[in-house]
Write a protein that holds these residues in place. Structure first.
Motif, short mmCIF file in Angstrom:
data_model
loop_
_atom_site.label_atom_id
_atom_site.label_comp_id
_atom_site.label_asym_id
_atom_site.label_seq_id
_atom_site.Cartn_x
_atom_site.Cartn_y
_atom_site.Cartn_z
N ILE A 127 -1.84 4.72 2.49
CA ILE A 127 -1.57 5.06 3.90
C ILE A 127 -1.30 6.56 3.90
CG2 ILE A 127 0.02 4.74 5.84
CD1 ILE A 127 0.67 1.94 4.61
N PHE A 128 -2.03 7.31 4.72
CA PHE A 128 -1.88 8.77 4.74
C PHE A 128 -1.34 9.19 6.10
CE2 PHE A 128 -2.88 13.16 5.14
CZ PHE A 128 -2.78 13.68 3.86
N LEU A 129 -0.18 9.86 6.09
CA LEU A 129 0.51 10.20 7.35
C LEU A 129 0.82 11.68 7.43
CD1 LEU A 129 3.19 7.37 7.08
CD2 LEU A 129 1.00 7.26 8.29
N VAL A 152 0.87 -1.20 0.00
CA VAL A 152 0.00 0.00 0.00
C VAL A 152 0.90 1.24 0.00
CG1 VAL A 152 -1.81 1.26 1.23
CG2 VAL A 152 -1.78 -1.25 1.29
N PRO A 153 0.71 2.15 -1.00
CA PRO A 153 1.60 3.32 -1.05
C PRO A 153 1.44 4.26 0.13
CG PRO A 153 -0.06 3.40 -2.83
CD PRO A 153 -0.26 2.10 -2.10
N VAL A 154 2.55 4.90 0.48
CA VAL A 154 2.57 5.81 1.64
C VAL A 154 2.63 7.26 1.14
CG1 VAL A 154 3.88 6.53 3.68
CG2 VAL A 154 3.73 4.10 3.08
N VAL A 194 -3.01 12.01 -3.76
CA VAL A 194 -3.57 10.68 -3.47
C VAL A 194 -4.12 10.08 -4.76
CG1 VAL A 194 -5.53 9.55 -2.32
CG2 VAL A 194 -4.00 11.04 -1.01
N GLU A 195 -4.83 10.88 -5.55
CA GLU A 195 -5.44 10.34 -6.77
C GLU A 195 -4.40 10.07 -7.86
OE1 GLU A 195 -8.85 12.83 -7.61
OE2 GLU A 195 -10.01 11.68 -6.11
N GLU A 232 11.08 7.51 3.98
CA GLU A 232 10.40 6.19 4.00
C GLU A 232 9.10 6.23 3.17
OE1 GLU A 232 11.68 3.54 5.28
OE2 GLU A 232 13.33 4.52 6.33
N SER A 233 8.81 7.36 2.55
CA SER A 233 7.50 7.54 1.91
C SER A 233 7.59 7.44 0.39
CB SER A 233 6.96 8.93 2.27
OG SER A 233 6.98 9.08 3.68
N ASP A 234 6.44 7.15 -0.24
CA ASP A 234 6.42 7.08 -1.71
C ASP A 234 6.31 8.47 -2.30
OD1 ASP A 234 6.34 4.15 -2.40
OD2 ASP A 234 4.76 4.30 -0.88
#
Ligand code: 13P
Ligand code: SF4
Length: 315
Positions: free
Chosen positions: A159-161, A121-123, A150-151, A136-138
């Motif tokens: 995953i939304f941080l 799941v993309p971050v 996001v879209e 560490e994020s995409d």
């Protein structure tokens, strides 16, 4: 010096004129620019900022400026983002204590654990985070482009941080499933729906506009939701007779100085981190070339991928 007449009382302008003159001279000497977030106080925002904006605009400006030194009149994650995008430049922050409750809510190790829990799941990470978390994020996002980011991934789930409220706002605007973290902004989480209803009751006809870091019941009461730059554009375009900006309180002072036909009702929730940055601190920063923000090369390289990927998404 810019024209501060009408922005600040004459006595205050007289008191700060010498420090503004010194900052201007130091900027020339150091080949420096001051980038200022919309939450800076009016003496900084209208007095010494060369470039001003929301987090997204500041990131773009940091990548594009040909100055040798960037003084970030904002918080630490903004200075780090500038350094990540412009590793060859010297990036200074006037006060190292200018943090952010969102950035403090998550570490790179937390992101690695989330990836194990939700494989594949993309971050998507809000820029209000440390370089370690970005690495560490995409992809990163700001409040100005979060839905578009996001879209842009074409995934069913992300995953939304780390901001749970911005994440919920994004989820309400898209069909993509959003897995949330529990971070929040200590300034925006204090607003309540009841408070917004009372503005409408006390000031009939008032327009209520809010930042998406506010809780969902607060956003449900708003006429418009947007980033700080989005809120400013909305006021400039719609020119309501009266407005309340549900966000950090210096912003209303800054916009009111330029949009004089609009009455601003001003609840005052201050960000203690943003308020660490002062005119005297900016002068000191340029005088002594402190505090230099550095990001280890290996982290910066991975974080740069996530930030640059964000800058390529056009809302
Ligand atoms: P903006 O990107 O909307 O300016 O928000 C930054 C921030 O810290 C809001 O609290
Ligand atoms: Fe962080 Fe909130 Fe302050 Fe913005 S206003 S810097 S999100 S604590």
């Amino acid at each position: 010096m810019r024209n501060l007449a009408g922005v600040l009382p004459d006595v205050e302008i007289a008191a700060i004129t010498p420090v503004i003159a010194e900052i201007e001279a130091l900027k020339k000497e150091r080949r420096a620019v001051v980038l200022a977030h919309n939450y800076m106080t009016p003496d900084i925002f209208h007095g010494v900022a060369d470039l001003r904006g929301d987090s997204l605009a500041l990131a773009r400006m940091a990548a594009e400026t040909d100055a040798e030194v960037i003084v970030m009149a904002g918080v630490h994650f903004m200075a780090e983002t500038a350094k990540i995008l412009s590793p060859e430049k010297t990036v200074l922050i006037p006060d190292l204590r200018a943090g952010c409750s969102l950035a403090e809510s998550i570490t790179g190790a937390d992101v690695r654990l989330l990836r194990q829990r939700y494989p594949g799941v993309p971050v998507v990470t809000y820029v209000n985070t440390s370089a370690d978390v970005k690495a560490e994020s995409d992809i990163c996002c700001t409040s100005g482009n979060a839905v578009a980011v996001v879209e842009s991934l074409g995934a069913d789930r992300v995953i939304f941080l780390p901001d749970q409220y911005l994440g919920r706002w994004v989820a309400s605007q898209t069909d993509v499933d959003v897995i949330l973290w529990h971070g929040s902004c200590m300034v925006h989480e204090r607003f309540t729906a009841e408070e917004l209803r009372s503005y409408r009751k006390d000031h009939p006809g008032i327009r209520v506009i809010a930042h998406p870091e506010c809780p969902p019941d607060v956003l449900a009461e708003a006429d418009f939701v947007g980033s700080t730059a989005g809120m400013i554009s909305w006021v400039e375009k719609n020119r309501p007779p009266r407005v309340v900006m549900v966000t950090e309180c210096s912003m209303s002072d800054n916009v009111a100085a330029e949009v004089r036909d609009v009455e601003f009702v001003r609840p005052c929730n201050l960000c203690p981190h943003m308020k660490r940055i002062t005119l005297a601190g900016i002068a000191d920063s340029l005088r002594h070339m402190r505090h230099e923000v550095k990001v280890p090369a290996a982290i910066a390289e991975r974080a740069r991928r996530a930030v640059t990927r964000m800058l390529e998404v056009r809302p």
